[in-house]
Design a protein around this motif. Structure first.
Motif, short mmCIF file in Angstrom:
data_model
loop_
_atom_site.label_atom_id
_atom_site.label_comp_id
_atom_site.label_asym_id
_atom_site.label_seq_id
_atom_site.Cartn_x
_atom_site.Cartn_y
_atom_site.Cartn_z
N MET A 1 -16.27 -8.74 -23.32
CA MET A 1 -17.56 -8.10 -23.25
C MET A 1 -18.32 -8.66 -22.05
N ASP A 2 -19.08 -7.82 -21.45
CA ASP A 2 -19.86 -8.23 -20.29
C ASP A 2 -21.33 -8.26 -20.68
N PHE A 3 -22.11 -9.00 -19.93
CA PHE A 3 -23.56 -8.99 -20.12
C PHE A 3 -24.24 -9.28 -18.81
N LEU A 4 -25.50 -8.92 -18.74
CA LEU A 4 -26.35 -9.19 -17.59
C LEU A 4 -27.65 -9.78 -18.12
N LEU A 5 -27.94 -11.02 -17.72
CA LEU A 5 -29.17 -11.70 -18.11
C LEU A 5 -29.79 -12.34 -16.89
N LYS A 6 -31.07 -12.61 -16.96
CA LYS A 6 -31.74 -13.35 -15.88
C LYS A 6 -31.71 -14.84 -16.21
N ASP A 7 -31.59 -15.65 -15.15
CA ASP A 7 -31.67 -17.09 -15.35
C ASP A 7 -33.11 -17.55 -15.14
N GLN A 8 -33.32 -18.85 -15.18
CA GLN A 8 -34.67 -19.41 -15.09
C GLN A 8 -35.36 -19.09 -13.77
N ASN A 9 -34.60 -18.69 -12.76
CA ASN A 9 -35.17 -18.36 -11.45
C ASN A 9 -35.34 -16.86 -11.26
N GLY A 10 -35.02 -16.07 -12.29
CA GLY A 10 -35.13 -14.62 -12.19
C GLY A 10 -33.92 -13.98 -11.55
N THR A 11 -32.87 -14.75 -11.32
CA THR A 11 -31.63 -14.23 -10.73
C THR A 11 -30.81 -13.54 -11.80
N ASP A 12 -30.28 -12.36 -11.46
CA ASP A 12 -29.38 -11.65 -12.37
C ASP A 12 -28.05 -12.38 -12.44
N ILE A 13 -27.61 -12.68 -13.64
CA ILE A 13 -26.32 -13.33 -13.86
C ILE A 13 -25.49 -12.38 -14.72
N ARG A 14 -24.39 -11.92 -14.16
CA ARG A 14 -23.48 -11.01 -14.85
C ARG A 14 -22.20 -11.78 -15.17
N LEU A 15 -21.81 -11.77 -16.43
CA LEU A 15 -20.62 -12.51 -16.85
C LEU A 15 -19.39 -12.12 -16.04
N SER A 16 -19.22 -10.83 -15.78
CA SER A 16 -18.02 -10.36 -15.07
C SER A 16 -17.93 -10.88 -13.64
N ASP A 17 -19.03 -11.38 -13.09
CA ASP A 17 -19.00 -11.96 -11.74
C ASP A 17 -18.18 -13.25 -11.69
N PHE A 18 -17.87 -13.81 -12.85
CA PHE A 18 -17.15 -15.08 -12.90
C PHE A 18 -15.67 -14.91 -13.23
N LYS A 19 -15.17 -13.68 -13.14
CA LYS A 19 -13.74 -13.46 -13.40
C LYS A 19 -12.93 -14.36 -12.46
N GLY A 20 -11.92 -15.00 -13.01
CA GLY A 20 -11.13 -15.95 -12.25
C GLY A 20 -11.57 -17.39 -12.47
N LYS A 21 -12.68 -17.55 -13.17
CA LYS A 21 -13.17 -18.88 -13.55
C LYS A 21 -13.32 -18.93 -15.06
N LYS A 22 -13.24 -20.14 -15.61
CA LYS A 22 -13.59 -20.32 -17.01
C LYS A 22 -15.12 -20.34 -17.09
N VAL A 23 -15.65 -19.93 -18.22
CA VAL A 23 -17.10 -19.92 -18.42
C VAL A 23 -17.41 -20.61 -19.74
N LEU A 24 -18.30 -21.58 -19.69
CA LEU A 24 -18.82 -22.22 -20.89
C LEU A 24 -20.16 -21.57 -21.22
N LEU A 25 -20.21 -20.91 -22.36
CA LEU A 25 -21.47 -20.35 -22.87
C LEU A 25 -22.01 -21.38 -23.85
N SER A 26 -23.06 -22.07 -23.45
CA SER A 26 -23.62 -23.12 -24.28
C SER A 26 -24.95 -22.62 -24.86
N PHE A 27 -24.88 -22.15 -26.09
CA PHE A 27 -26.05 -21.60 -26.78
C PHE A 27 -26.88 -22.72 -27.39
#
Length: 153
Positions: free
Chosen positions: A1-27
């Motif tokens: 699943m993909d998502f698009l959220l803003k970070d603390q600086n207002g930058t759009d962060i899309r999960l799919s932009d990190f394909k090829g890397k591992k991603v730690l989602l720390s809730f």
């Protein structure tokens, strides 16, 4: 699943932009609480470790962007994206099955996605317990066998 959220600086962060890397989602449940502050600070302090393990660490909570910005600034977090799962409220946490309806926040949880976006690790922690960052680093160094998912609770 993909998502698009803003970070603390207002930058759009899309999960799919990190394909090829591992991603730690720390809730984490909410900004401005001591355990959440320590949890997000541990991500920032281990940025080099994560980079060496081809991993991007993202902190997520239901807090708004102005709240996340002030909190990140107060903690000195500048290199780790703290994502705002604010609206629709808790949508990403819900997609990952870690939204706490009764409280309107997420669980305290770490989910690791592999280079193809598949879940390879999931752990939900007691709300008042700081996740062990070394456990996450070890899991990244020694991933489970293909198609294996660790679902601790």
């Amino acid at each position: 699943m993909d998502f698009l959220l803003k970070d603390q600086n207002g930058t759009d962060i899309r999960l799919s932009d990190f394909k090829g890397k591992k991603v730690l989602l720390s809730f984490h449940p909410l900004a401005w609480t001591s355990v959440c502050s320590d949890q997000m600070s541990s991500l920032e302090e281990n940025r080099e470790n994560f980079a060496a393990l081809n991993t991007i660490a993202l902190g997520l909570s239901v807090d708004s962007l102005p709240c996340k910005k002030a909190w990140a600034d107060s903690l000195g977090i500048s290199g780790t994206s703290l994502l705002c799962d604010f609206w629709p409220h808790g949508d990403v946490a819900s997609q990952y099955g870690v939204f706490r309806d009764k409280h309107g926040t997420s669980e305290r949880a770490n989910i690791i996605l592999d280079e193809n976006g598949r879940e390879m690790f999931r752990k939900i922690y007691p709300i008042k317990e700081l996740p062990d960052i070394n456990e996450i680093i070890e899991r990244l160094k020694n991933p489970p066998a293909l198609d294996s998912t660790d679902k601790d609770s």
